[in-house]
Design a protein around this motif. Structure first.
Motif, mmCIF file in Angstrom:
data_model
loop_
_atom_site.group_PDB
_atom_site.id
_atom_site.type_symbol
_atom_site.label_atom_id
_atom_site.label_comp_id
_atom_site.label_asym_id
_atom_site.label_seq_id
_atom_site.Cartn_x
_atom_site.Cartn_y
_atom_site.Cartn_z
ATOM 1 N N ILE A 138 0.843 -1.201 0.000
ATOM 2 C CA ILE A 138 0.000 0.000 0.000
ATOM 3 C C ILE A 138 0.879 1.252 0.000
ATOM 4 C CG2 ILE A 138 -1.656 1.322 1.370
ATOM 5 C CD1 ILE A 138 -2.836 -1.374 2.279
ATOM 6 N N ALA A 139 1.928 1.235 0.823
ATOM 7 C CA ALA A 139 2.847 2.382 0.867
ATOM 8 C C ALA A 139 3.499 2.610 -0.494
ATOM 9 C CB ALA A 139 3.907 2.164 1.947
ATOM 10 N N TYR A 140 3.826 1.525 -1.189
ATOM 11 C CA TYR A 140 4.441 1.628 -2.517
ATOM 12 C C TYR A 140 3.478 2.297 -3.500
ATOM 13 C CZ TYR A 140 6.788 0.234 -6.840
ATOM 14 O OH TYR A 140 7.409 0.248 -8.072
ATOM 15 N N VAL A 141 2.205 1.893 -3.473
ATOM 16 C CA VAL A 141 1.203 2.474 -4.372
ATOM 17 C C VAL A 141 1.041 3.969 -4.102
ATOM 18 C CG1 VAL A 141 -1.239 2.491 -4.981
ATOM 19 C CG2 VAL A 141 -0.052 0.325 -4.685
ATOM 20 N N LEU A 142 0.946 4.332 -2.839
ATOM 21 C CA LEU A 142 0.734 5.737 -2.488
ATOM 22 C C LEU A 142 1.947 6.603 -2.820
ATOM 23 C CD1 LEU A 142 -1.064 5.326 0.968
ATOM 24 C CD2 LEU A 142 -2.098 5.834 -1.254
ATOM 25 N N ALA A 143 3.135 5.987 -2.867
ATOM 26 C CA ALA A 143 4.354 6.749 -3.149
ATOM 27 C C ALA A 143 4.591 6.954 -4.636
ATOM 28 C CB ALA A 143 5.565 6.042 -2.532
ATOM 29 N N GLN A 144 3.902 6.194 -5.496
ATOM 30 C CA GLN A 144 4.095 6.334 -6.940
ATOM 31 C C GLN A 144 3.556 7.669 -7.427
ATOM 32 O OE1 GLN A 144 2.210 2.594 -8.406
ATOM 33 N NE2 GLN A 144 4.082 2.380 -9.586
ATOM 34 N N ASP A 145 4.321 8.346 -8.299
ATOM 35 C CA ASP A 145 3.782 9.557 -8.910
ATOM 36 C C ASP A 145 2.996 9.183 -10.155
ATOM 37 O OD1 ASP A 145 5.579 9.352 -11.152
ATOM 38 O OD2 ASP A 145 7.147 10.225 -9.900
#
Length: 387
Positions: A27-34
């Motif tokens: 989830i953190a990875y998804v939210l960090a994607q621009d």
């Protein structure tokens, strides 16, 4: 046997904790994607030892991003699905009015709380119906100059909406009037609603309706997360629900309609339309979410967003054209338009705000916007958990 039982329970608990941590990492990875690097489908080996895997699936749901994250170790799997929005805490603008060399006039009990970007001609107090402006200052915030045009909408989102609006519904099964509840872990169900005289059923989850005519939504209908693409849409008095409505010609809401967050009213008109494309909200409406209108090229009949008397909006109103606000309208958030209009029994006023409240600071701090707006912050957060 007892030792084996407790050992099995312990190992199961350890695996569950590991899956949960991996889920949080995904989830953190998804939210960090621009936005530029978003990938629709992605498989990750979190630590490179082929024992901690995460599968990420992303797509657009209306004007929001929808992500599904699956964490798995061998046959054990956890999965979650959620809508994402963008933070707006750095945007303190309550009013943006394009510079058409006309001042913005305020009268009566109008109150603007937040920053205002207005034409170089400035702002002024005015008398309307023998009533002066009752405030002690024009804006309870900063005043700065606006540009000739609005900040635009992202073209990729507009093109995607246009593709959906131009889709031929004859290719889809007909909605037979029954209830439909579709999990966000399953495939979306799409239906042709052109033949429906009125929509009055319960639709929940991943359900999308298409129509090449007018869709009429009855007050008895129950819509939760539903998306509708149609030529025009009419919502009956007293309807309550949560949906994203997109149309080419018009969207009309009756009186006492309640649309909960994160609802969307989106009007995407064509060039050289004969009639004026418009979104109309009746009296005593309660709307939470985003209202926007768009036209590819500025026309003589600009798109119109009209909000009836004593209605309230929690969110954003963006009109690529005219914005008409009735008396005692309250907007907790931001409004942007090329021109304000106000109709009284005797006169049509341009760039007048009369007895309206525009309060940027009153918008809920948990509110998240859409990436359809250019210049929106890259900081993404979870808007809503789905199931």
């Amino acid at each position: 046997m007892l030792a084996a039982h407790y050992r099995g329970s312990y190992l199961k608990e350890v695996r569950m904790a590991r899956l949960s941590r991996n889920m949080d990492s995904g989830i953190a990875y998804v939210l960090a994607q621009d936005a530029a690097n978003e990938q629709n489908n992605l498989a990750l080996d979190l630590f490179g030892d082929e024992t901690d895997s995460v599968l990420i699936e992303q797509k657009h749901w209306g004007i929001f991003n929808l992500a599904t994250v699956k964490s798995f170790v061998l046959t054990d799997t956890l999965k979650q699905v959620f809508l994402m929005g963008h933070e707006t805490t750095s945007d303190a603008v309550a009013v943006y009015l394009s510079d058409e060399d006309r001042p913005l006039s305020v009268s009566g009990d109008t109150r603007i709380t937040g920053n205002a970007e207005v034409p170089k001609a400035g702002m002024r107090k005015s008398y309307v119906d023998s009533r002066p402006y009752s405030g002690d200052q024009l804006v309870y915030g900063k005043i700065s100059d606006s540009k000739r045009t609005l900040n635009g909408l992202e073209s990729k989102w507009i093109k995607e909406i246009e593709t959906e609006l131009d889709f031929d519904p004859a290719k889809l099964p007909t909605l037979n009037g029954g209830d439909e509840q579709v999990s966000f872990f399953a495939e979306a169900k799409k239906f042709n609603a052109s033949a429906l005289s009125q929509l009055g059923t319960q639709l929940s989850g991943q359900v999308i309706l298409y129509s090449d005519t007018t869709v009429k939504i009855a007050a008895t209908a129950q819509l939760d997360n539903t998306i509708i693409y149609a030529k025009s849409i009419v919502v009956a008095d007293g309807f309550k629900g949560n949906c994203q409505l997109f149309a080419r010609d018009s969207i009309t809401l009756g009186n006492a309609v309640t649309l909960t967050y994160p609802s969307v009213l989106g009007l995407v008109s064509r060039e050289k339309m004969v009639d004026q494309a418009k979104i109309t909200l009746g009296k005593n409406n309660r709307f939470e979410g985003i209202i926007f209108s768009y036209e590819p090229k500025r026309s003589a009949l600009q798109t119109l967003v009209s909000i009836g008397e004593q209605s309230s909006v929690q969110g954003e109103v963006y009109a690529t054209g005219l914005l008409k606000l009735g008396k005692q309208v309250k907007v907790a958030g931001k409004v942007s338009c090329n021109r304000f209009i106000m109709q009284t029994p005797a006169t049509l006023y341009e760039n007048f705000l009369i007895d309206v409240v525009l309060n940027r600071k009153a918008r809920n701090r948990m509110y998240l916007s859409s990436a359809i707006f250019t210049g929106v912050a890259e900081n993404k957060k979870i808007l809503r958990w789905e199931n």
